[in-house]
Design a protein around this motif. Structure first.
Motif, PDB file in Angstrom:
ATOM      1  N   LYS A 200       0.832  -1.207   0.000  1.00  0.00           N
ATOM      2  CA  LYS A 200       0.000   0.000   0.000  1.00  0.00           C
ATOM      3  C   LYS A 200       0.868   1.260   0.000  1.00  0.00           C
ATOM      4  O   LYS A 200       0.591   2.238  -0.722  1.00  0.00           O
ATOM      5  N   CYS A 201       1.900   1.251   0.836  1.00  0.00           N
ATOM      6  CA  CYS A 201       2.773   2.429   0.904  1.00  0.00           C
ATOM      7  C   CYS A 201       3.528   2.641  -0.421  1.00  0.00           C
ATOM      8  O   CYS A 201       3.677   3.783  -0.890  1.00  0.00           O
ATOM      9  N   ALA A 202       4.019   1.543  -1.029  1.00  0.00           N
ATOM     10  CA  ALA A 202       4.736   1.664  -2.306  1.00  0.00           C
ATOM     11  C   ALA A 202       3.806   2.205  -3.383  1.00  0.00           C
ATOM     12  O   ALA A 202       4.223   3.016  -4.233  1.00  0.00           O
ATOM     13  N   ASP A 203       2.541   1.767  -3.395  1.00  0.00           N
ATOM     14  CA  ASP A 203       1.578   2.294  -4.376  1.00  0.00           C
ATOM     15  C   ASP A 203       1.448   3.798  -4.247  1.00  0.00           C
ATOM     16  O   ASP A 203       1.456   4.541  -5.249  1.00  0.00           O
ATOM     17  N   VAL A 204       1.313   4.275  -2.993  1.00  0.00           N
ATOM     18  CA  VAL A 204       1.129   5.718  -2.775  1.00  0.00           C
ATOM     19  C   VAL A 204       2.393   6.483  -3.165  1.00  0.00           C
ATOM     20  O   VAL A 204       2.328   7.528  -3.853  1.00  0.00           O
ATOM     21  N   ILE A 205       3.557   5.970  -2.748  1.00  0.00           N
ATOM     22  CA  ILE A 205       4.805   6.694  -3.007  1.00  0.00           C
ATOM     23  C   ILE A 205       5.101   6.761  -4.501  1.00  0.00           C
ATOM     24  O   ILE A 205       5.400   7.831  -5.064  1.00  0.00           O
ATOM     25  N   VAL A 206       5.007   5.627  -5.192  1.00  0.00           N
ATOM     26  CA  VAL A 206       5.318   5.600  -6.626  1.00  0.00           C
ATOM     27  C   VAL A 206       4.295   6.431  -7.405  1.00  0.00           C
ATOM     28  O   VAL A 206       4.644   7.111  -8.389  1.00  0.00           O
ATOM     29  N   HIS A 207       3.024   6.374  -7.007  1.00  0.00           N
ATOM     30  CA  HIS A 207       1.998   7.175  -7.666  1.00  0.00           C
ATOM     31  C   HIS A 207       2.320   8.665  -7.552  1.00  0.00           C
ATOM     32  O   HIS A 207       2.188   9.432  -8.537  1.00  0.00           O
TER      33      HIS A 207
ATOM     34  N   GLY B 248       9.579  -2.142  -6.929  1.00  0.00           N
ATOM     35  CA  GLY B 248      10.074  -3.242  -6.100  1.00  0.00           C
ATOM     36  C   GLY B 248      11.024  -2.776  -5.026  1.00  0.00           C
ATOM     37  O   GLY B 248      10.963  -3.224  -3.861  1.00  0.00           O
ATOM     38  N   SER B 249      11.956  -1.880  -5.380  1.00  0.00           N
ATOM     39  CA  SER B 249      12.921  -1.399  -4.396  1.00  0.00           C
ATOM     40  C   SER B 249      12.236  -0.570  -3.316  1.00  0.00           C
ATOM     41  O   SER B 249      12.574  -0.679  -2.115  1.00  0.00           O
ATOM     42  N   VAL B 250      11.239   0.238  -3.729  1.00  0.00           N
ATOM     43  CA  VAL B 250      10.495   1.021  -2.730  1.00  0.00           C
ATOM     44  C   VAL B 250       9.767   0.097  -1.756  1.00  0.00           C
ATOM     45  O   VAL B 250       9.773   0.304  -0.545  1.00  0.00           O
ATOM     46  N   ARG B 251       9.162  -0.933  -2.329  1.00  0.00           N
ATOM     47  CA  ARG B 251       8.408  -1.861  -1.473  1.00  0.00           C
ATOM     48  C   ARG B 251       9.342  -2.596  -0.522  1.00  0.00           C
ATOM     49  O   ARG B 251       9.013  -2.798   0.649  1.00  0.00           O
TER      50      ARG B 251
END
Length: 404
Positions: A37-44, A93-96
């Motif tokens: 969820k956090c990676a989705d928000v950050i990358v978006h 992937g790296s963010v997650r």
């Protein structure tokens, strides 16, 4: 070491370990979900910021929609817009992973802290229980010298168990003492009973030997010896019957048939049953028995209690008169039996209801020595008690007292 092995082989630590492993799995799943969820928000947000820069906007935390729209127009030929899924971006992937490991580490650390605190508390409880178990084993071997320590916190389960064990040991000691007392009592009772029977058996054996071995006995002497044999046999039979009654009363094995009965009728029946003995000893009877004084009782057993008291007065007091009286007031009901005999010394009154306490020298066993004890147990079985008032040369007064 042995205690540690027993703790490890216990089910509770194993269950605790399984719960810990389950929490680690849950932590991994939670960290995976949260990192996604956090990676989705950050990358978006990174996509929005990139489009804003491509559209001529500034690189800020809050890009404006116009710049993003301009960026989408510029990147249209690359099919890049704000709706592109974050998972398609190279850095997703790296963010997650950057998010997953700290979150999982934190949740795993919390689970580990919980596990070790719980394990420590469980080991403390186990140590207390082991100590309590050792004290219980010692109490089983020697309950009188056993010391039960109250372990754990005041309101904790271990403390309550320790308190219950201490109570159990106390009751075990009381039961042991009661059994020991009953054994001593039974031993003395059987000794006294056998002595009473041996006395009559000696008379029977002596008279029988005389009847069989002496041929020159007169007919009158033979009849006298035969009468003594019969009298002692009757006495032994009476003794055995009363001993059985006493044993049943002592063991609380008597089931009283409690019915509302007239106490005056109880006294009259007892006097009627003992009247042959009273006539034989020239004892007169005086009564004051009003009607309609009733009580819930077993008429036959209570009648026997009255009869035993009257018989004791006739046999041992040297009286010429006995009286029976029934009274009642708002508090209690009394059955009063009085004789005008020689009385009882004050120091002998506490011994009056002991079995085989008769001071009679009658070897023909008119008295078994159990009647007074039987009377006391019957009265107490009806919720009452017997009070005795006596003075030397002034007679004795027995009061059956029953509280309403």
């Amino acid at each position: 070491m042995d205690r540690t092995d027993r703790f490890i082989n216990n089910r509770a630590p194993k269950k605790l370990l399984l719960i810990f492993l389950f929490l680690l799995a849950v932590s991994a799943c939670a960290a995976f979900f949260i990192s996604g969820k956090c990676a989705d928000v950050i990358v978006h947000e990174q996509i929005r910021s990139g489009l804003s820069v491509a559209g001529g906007g500034k690189f800020t935390d809050f890009p404006d929609d116009d710049s993003i729209s301009a960026g989408e127009e510029a990147m249209k030929k690359y099919s890049i817009d704000r709706s592109i899924p974050p998972r398609m971006m190279k850095n997703y992937g790296s963010v997650r992973r950057v998010i997953f490991y700290p979150v999982f580490g934190l949740l795993a650390l919390i689970s580990a802290i919980w596990y070790f605190i719980s394990l420590r508390e469980l080991m403390a409880i186990y140590r207390d229980l082991e100590k309590l178990r050792n004290e219980c084993v010692k109490a089983a071997d020697d309950s009188e010298n056993a010391v039960i320590t109250l372990y754990g916190e005041d309101l904790g389960s271990v403390h309550r168990i320790s308190d219950a064990v201490e109570m159990l040991v106390d009751r075990l000691n009381n039961t042991k003492f009661s059994l020991s007392s009953e054994q001593r009592y039974l031993r003395v009772f059987l000794t006294d009973l056998s002595h009473q029977i041996k006395t009559s058996l000696a008379v029977v054996r002596l008279n029988t030997d005389m009847l069989t071995e002496l041929d020159d006995l007169s007919e009158e002497r033979r009849e006298k010896l035969s009468d003594e044999i019969q009298l002692n046999l009757d006495g032994m039979e009476r003794l055995v019957i009363e001993a059985i009654k006493f044993a049943k009363l002592e063991a609380n094995a008597v089931e009283y048939d409690m019915q509302e009965s007239d106490l005056s009728a109880v006294c009259q029946l007892a006097i009627k049953r003992i009247s042959p003995l009273l006539r034989k000893k020239n004892i007169t009877v005086r009564t004051q028995l009003p009607e309609n004084i009733t009580m819930l009782c077993d008429k036959s057993w209570l009648c026997e209690a009255v009869e035993n008291i009257l018989k004791n007065s006739a046999d041992h007091s040297g009286c010429t008169e006995v009286s029976a009286e029934v009274t009642a007031d708002p508090v209690m009901v009394k059955m009063i039996l009085t004789d005008n005999g020689r009385g009882i010394p004050q120091e002998d009154i506490p011994k009056l209801f002991e079995r085989f306490s008769s001071k009679s020298s009658d070897t023909t066993m008119y008295s078994s020595g159990l009647g007074m004890s039987i009377s006391q147990k019957i009265v107490r079985g009806h919720g009452g008690d017997i009070l005795v008032y006596s003075e030397p040369d002034k007679g004795t007064r027995f009061e059956f007292v029953f509280l309403k």
